[in-house]
Enzyme design. Structure first.
Site, PDB file in Angstrom:
ATOM      1  N   HIS A   1     -14.142 -20.148 -34.013  1.00 17.34           N
ATOM      2  CA  HIS A   1     -12.722 -19.709 -33.994  1.00 17.34           C
ATOM      3  C   HIS A   1     -12.350 -18.616 -35.003  1.00 17.34           C
ATOM      4  O   HIS A   1     -11.541 -18.816 -35.899  1.00 17.34           O
ATOM      5  CB  HIS A   1     -11.792 -20.893 -34.154  1.00 17.34           C
ATOM      6  CG  HIS A   1     -12.192 -21.924 -35.186  1.00 17.34           C
ATOM      7  ND1 HIS A   1     -12.501 -21.608 -36.479  1.00 17.34           N
ATOM      8  CD2 HIS A   1     -12.321 -23.272 -35.089  1.00 17.34           C
ATOM      9  CE1 HIS A   1     -12.807 -22.713 -37.133  1.00 17.34           C
ATOM     10  NE2 HIS A   1     -12.708 -23.738 -36.321  1.00 17.34           N
TER      11      HIS A   1
ATOM     12  N   LEU B   1     -13.828 -34.420 -28.795  1.00 19.98           N
ATOM     13  CA  LEU B   1     -13.687 -35.467 -27.778  1.00 19.98           C
ATOM     14  C   LEU B   1     -13.151 -36.767 -28.365  1.00 19.98           C
ATOM     15  O   LEU B   1     -12.754 -37.657 -27.636  1.00 19.98           O
ATOM     16  CB  LEU B   1     -15.037 -35.704 -27.072  1.00 19.98           C
ATOM     17  CG  LEU B   1     -15.363 -34.749 -25.914  1.00 19.98           C
ATOM     18  CD1 LEU B   1     -15.194 -33.290 -26.290  1.00 19.98           C
ATOM     19  CD2 LEU B   1     -16.787 -34.990 -25.413  1.00 19.98           C
TER      20      LEU B   1
ATOM     21  N   HIS C   1      -4.235 -34.677 -30.376  1.00 15.81           N
ATOM     22  CA  HIS C   1      -3.611 -35.600 -31.330  1.00 15.81           C
ATOM     23  C   HIS C   1      -2.479 -36.326 -30.619  1.00 15.81           C
ATOM     24  O   HIS C   1      -1.857 -35.766 -29.711  1.00 15.81           O
ATOM     25  CB  HIS C   1      -3.045 -34.839 -32.537  1.00 15.81           C
ATOM     26  CG  HIS C   1      -4.088 -34.233 -33.419  1.00 15.81           C
ATOM     27  ND1 HIS C   1      -4.962 -34.993 -34.171  1.00 15.81           N
ATOM     28  CD2 HIS C   1      -4.405 -32.944 -33.657  1.00 15.81           C
ATOM     29  CE1 HIS C   1      -5.762 -34.182 -34.845  1.00 15.81           C
ATOM     30  NE2 HIS C   1      -5.455 -32.938 -34.547  1.00 15.81           N
TER      31      HIS C   1
ATOM     32  N   GLY D   1      -4.130 -28.898 -35.002  1.00 19.12           N
ATOM     33  CA  GLY D   1      -4.872 -28.921 -33.748  1.00 19.12           C
ATOM     34  C   GLY D   1      -4.024 -28.683 -32.519  1.00 19.12           C
ATOM     35  O   GLY D   1      -2.866 -29.087 -32.455  1.00 19.12           O
TER      36      GLY D   1
ATOM     37  N   HIS E   1     -16.673 -25.597 -27.984  1.00 18.02           N
ATOM     38  CA  HIS E   1     -15.966 -26.142 -29.141  1.00 18.02           C
ATOM     39  C   HIS E   1     -14.845 -27.077 -28.690  1.00 18.02           C
ATOM     40  O   HIS E   1     -13.734 -26.647 -28.394  1.00 18.02           O
ATOM     41  CB  HIS E   1     -15.376 -24.982 -29.952  1.00 18.02           C
ATOM     42  CG  HIS E   1     -14.950 -25.368 -31.326  1.00 18.02           C
ATOM     43  ND1 HIS E   1     -15.183 -24.597 -32.425  1.00 18.02           N
ATOM     44  CD2 HIS E   1     -14.311 -26.464 -31.786  1.00 18.02           C
ATOM     45  CE1 HIS E   1     -14.706 -25.190 -33.501  1.00 18.02           C
ATOM     46  NE2 HIS E   1     -14.158 -26.336 -33.134  1.00 18.02           N
TER      47      HIS E   1
ATOM     48  N   ASN F   1     -17.074 -34.399 -35.775  1.00 20.60           N
ATOM     49  CA  ASN F   1     -16.173 -35.075 -36.725  1.00 20.60           C
ATOM     50  C   ASN F   1     -15.492 -36.300 -36.107  1.00 20.60           C
ATOM     51  O   ASN F   1     -14.282 -36.440 -36.123  1.00 20.60           O
ATOM     52  CB  ASN F   1     -15.139 -34.101 -37.299  1.00 20.60           C
ATOM     53  CG  ASN F   1     -14.262 -33.460 -36.244  1.00 20.60           C
ATOM     54  OD1 ASN F   1     -14.621 -33.429 -35.069  1.00 20.60           O
ATOM     55  ND2 ASN F   1     -13.118 -32.958 -36.653  1.00 20.60           N
TER      56      ASN F   1
ATOM     57  N   ASP G   1     -17.771 -28.812 -38.421  1.00 17.31           N
ATOM     58  CA  ASP G   1     -16.460 -28.304 -37.997  1.00 17.31           C
ATOM     59  C   ASP G   1     -15.290 -29.190 -38.411  1.00 17.31           C
ATOM     60  O   ASP G   1     -15.343 -30.407 -38.382  1.00 17.31           O
ATOM     61  CB  ASP G   1     -16.404 -28.129 -36.490  1.00 17.31           C
ATOM     62  CG  ASP G   1     -15.111 -27.464 -36.078  1.00 17.31           C
ATOM     63  OD1 ASP G   1     -14.931 -26.293 -36.428  1.00 17.31           O
ATOM     64  OD2 ASP G   1     -14.269 -28.128 -35.458  1.00 17.31           O
TER      65      ASP G   1
ATOM     66  N   ASP H   1     -11.493 -24.972 -28.935  1.00 16.12           N
ATOM     67  CA  ASP H   1     -11.188 -25.812 -30.108  1.00 16.12           C
ATOM     68  C   ASP H   1     -10.187 -26.903 -29.707  1.00 16.12           C
ATOM     69  O   ASP H   1      -9.254 -27.230 -30.439  1.00 16.12           O
ATOM     70  CB  ASP H   1     -10.657 -24.986 -31.287  1.00 16.12           C
ATOM     71  CG  ASP H   1     -10.667 -25.786 -32.603  1.00 16.12           C
ATOM     72  OD1 ASP H   1     -11.184 -26.930 -32.606  1.00 16.12           O
ATOM     73  OD2 ASP H   1     -10.155 -25.270 -33.608  1.00 16.12           O
TER      74      ASP H   1
END
Lengths: 313, 426
Positions: B232, B63, B309, B324, B60, B94, B152, B305
């Site tokens: 998660h 990228l 950012h 995130g 998870h 996503n 996701d 996960d």
């Protein structure tokens, strides 16, 4: 001058009882200025204060403005409309740009909880929280405490009932923290979705029955109910809310004799409080507004005046 | 070119091996595994006092390529992965555009082939543009290289769409991975709903938002006799639901992130946006339930996960920051320090959850194990090495990690992909 060790006023949670008493006592000694013919002293002459309001407010903003002016500080007003914020400037950049103009204090009202704390992590000025999201509104709680002390002389074992939208209320949170620190007993009342059970862990009593909670109350603090809470199904209708939680003469008679009626404003007449009660001799709603100036003068004085004295030593 | 890894403590949960052995690697494959292999034309790696594990697989990760290369790209994610001990990454769909068609899957694989230092396995979307309405061409995406399907970041809200996705994909050897969140319950929540959300005045995300979707997915997977992998997991309620479903032999598997195991909602007192994550950091009793589930096998997998950012996005009011945590470079040390070195789980159990089980769930037959014929993807660990997390040394493009300054014991020291040691700094 009384000793005050805080650099910012971010919330009541960060204050101890002696900080709170220092603020209240200072406000009491400054209150007289507002009754003079010439309502001004030179104490903060040369200091610059910025009113940084990212949310609409008239009462709190004007109150800070008058407080600053009565102490002879220069104050500028910044509001979100017509500022660079609408052009996409971040809060951090807005603050850094204002800071480049060397203000001494930033008074911040923001819809996001924690925004004043965030600002305090990178700015040099004193930060005063004028209400952040659903988190805290410390000057409101202080002026409420000031008003209660004025009316009731002592906080010890005083029974305070706070009624309404506790979940979203920064006024309620700051009052819960403050009143419990100074020894009052707090009961929270509201419809269950607006009063989650976890508020038990704040040390306050919880009740969904206003009539029962009012028995033995010395202070009744009504909170504004917003229409959008009904639209989000926190309660079924204004009619039902009024039936259960509006402060009426009949309900008021359940409280202790001489119980005072408070409201942070703006009030919804006929929704959370009847006109009769809002205007009654037991209502101290306008006294709260008046005392707000003294409290804010005290905050400005303790944060800005104290600093100068330290550096002068 | 042959590679000989000598004297390591080889731990392979798939075969139960946990002993000092040598591993001989040739042409990207493991060719021999036994004590005291001699080879005079091999490069030798001395793994004395080190642990040699099958390469770690992060099921998870985000990228961010294509489309959000300011946060991360395939190359930097792969460097962060290699530095963090991972030899394989699953790339969540996503991106911009969304990986919901063969073109995007092929793009990711071809860029990975050129620029990645680790294996990249694309996860394709369940629904077109992650809208939760129309299914993607799942068989086509599978044949293009997708190893799993997930929307996701979002959760398919429409139960009929989810039912069809489970039924339809059942003939493909690729699981559905669901981010379980009922959006009408979570709304625009910012942190776990409970005492601390009320204290901090931040809008809450109730546990029920996750639990309801976990329950729904289990019910739908059971009815369709299909596989579902819960991403998660974060609540006590979800743990209970998965545990009960496993008792009934429902084909459900689940993952947990390091941050949900080591942090709670009380940590948000300073409104640090690096702690803003979805699902949110939960309460102490949730963390205890997750740890119990890791111990007793209810949770199958550790996954990061990894959600990079930029600084600019995170350096704002809490409400306005994206969700995130950047996790690839701290996951292994966190789990070694907080779980393995504290004897909450054994080293083999840790390796099982971060390599063996992910490979099994994703159907990667030659990965997640150390045996002749398997891919020579290996992670070498030093259980005694002490590290201090420094986000400024990250190889990821982003720095949004809440563990800066933490002292941790246990770290990956070498990552070998297809028989070659990856030097992420070269």
């Amino acid at each position: 001058m009384l000793e005050f060790k805080q650099r910012h006023l971010l919330g009541i949670q960060n204050l101890d009882v002696s900080d709170i008493m220092t603020i209240l006592d200072t406000a009491e000694s400054l209150a007289e200025i507002s009754t003079r013919e010439v309502k001004k002293v030179p104490t903060l002459r040369g200091k610059t204060v910025v009113n940084l309001f990212f949310e609409p407010s008239t009462r709190t903003r004007s109150s800070f403005e008058l407080a600053a002016k009565r102490l002879s500080a220069d104050i500028i007003n910044f509001s979100q409309q017509g500022s660079s914020v609408v052009k996409g400037e971040t809060l951090k950049d807005t603050v850094l740009n204002l800071e480049a103009m060397n203000p001494d204090a930033l008074i911040i009202r923001h819809s996001c909880s924690g925004a004043p704390y965030f600002v305090s992590t990178f700015c040099k000025s004193h930060v005063i929280n004028a209400g952040d999201g659903s988190h805290e509104h410390p000057t409101q709680a202080l002026l409420d405490a000031f008003t209660i002390r004025q009316q009731k002389k002592s906080f010890k074992n005083l029974r305070v009932v706070i009624v309404g939208d506790i979940l979203h209320s920064r006024v309620a949170r700051s009052n819960i923290f403050l009143l419990q620190k100074v020894g009052a007993q707090v009961t929270l009342v509201g419809p269950p979705p607006l009063l989650p059970a976890e508020f038990n862990n704040f040390g306050a009593q919880i009740s969904y029955d206003l009539d029962r909670a009012l028995e033995g109350a010395d202070v009744i603090m009504m909170l504004r109910i917003q229409k959008e809470r009904q639209e989000a199904n926190f309660f079924p209708s204004i009619r039902e809310y009024r039936n259960l939680y509006c402060l009426t003469q009949k309900r008021y008679s359940l409280a202790n004799k001489d119980a005072i009626i408070m409201h942070p404003g703006p009030i919804n007449r006929g929704v959370e409080i009847s006109s009769e009660m809002a205007d009654s001799v037991k209502s101290v709603i306008l006294k709260q507004v008046e005392n707000g100036i003294s409290i804010r003068m005290a905050i400005l004085y303790l944060l800005l005046g104290g600093k100068e004295r330290e550096t002068a030593d | 070119m042959r590679l000989l890894i000598k004297n390591g403590r080889v731990v392979d949960p798939s075969s139960g091996i946990d002993e000092t052995l040598d591993i001989l690697v040739e042409k990207g494959k493991i060719v021999d595994l036994r004590a005291k292999i001699e080879s005079n034309n091999a490069q030798v790696i001395d793994a004395s006092r080190l642990v040699v594990a099958p390469g770690f697989i992060d099921m998870h990760a985000h990228l961010r390529e294509p489309g959000q290369e300011d946060k991360e790209d395939i190359r930097t994610a792969s460097l962060a992965a290699a530095s963090g001990g991972f030899t394989s990454l699953c790339a969540m769909p996503n991106t911009q555009p969304v990986n919901d068609n063969r073109g995007v899957t092929e793009y990711i694989l071809s860029e990975a082939n050129k620029r990645s230092r680790v294996n990249i396995f694309p996860v394709a979307a369940i629904t077109k543009n992650l809208k939760g309405e129309e299914l993607t061409d799942m068989a086509d995406l599978f044949s293009a290289g997708a190893v799993a399907f997930s929307d996701d970041g979002r959760c398919v809200q429409d139960s009929l769409v989810m039912r069809r996705a489970l039924e339809y994909s059942n003939f493909l050897q690729a699981p559905i991975i669901d981010h379980c969140e009922n959006s009408s319950l979570s709304q625009d929540g910012l942190m776990h709903e409970g005492f601390y959300s009320h204290l901090f005045g931040l809008k809450g995300i109730p546990s029920s938002a996750e639990d309801i979707m976990v329950a729904r997915d289990i019910i739908l997977a059971e009815a369709a006799n299909a596989r579902i992998h819960i991403a998660h997991l974060s609540t006590r309620g979800s743990v209970y639901l998965v545990r009960e479903a496993k008792k009934r032999k429902v084909k459900v598997t689940a993952e947990v992130t390091p941050h949900h195991l080591v942090l709670t909602d009380s940590a948000l007192e300073n409104y640090s946006t690096n702690l803003k994550v979805n699902p949110p950091l939960r309460g102490q009793d949730d963390v205890q339930a997750l740890l119990d589930a890791v111990k007793d096998g209810v949770i199958d997998v550790f996954a990061t996960d990894h959600a990079p950012h930029t600084q600019e996005e995170k350096d704002v009011e809490f409400d306005r920051a994206p969700f995130g945590i950047n996790g690839l470079e701290t996951a292994v040390s966190l789990l070694l320090d907080k779980l393995v070195n504290k004897n909450i789980i054994s080293l083999p159990r840790f390796i099982e959850m971060i390599s063996t089980r992910p490979a099994q769930i994703l159907g990667l037959k030659d990965k997640g194990r150390i045996a002749p014929g398997a891919d020579a993807d290996l992670t070498i660990l030093n259980l005694h090495k002490e590290v201090v997390v420094d986000v400024h040394l990250f190889l990821s493009k982003s720095r949004n990690n809440p563990f800066h300054g933490w002292k941790l014991k246990g770290a990956p020291t070498m990552t070998i992909v297809a028989g070659k040691a990856v030097d992420p700094c070269s």
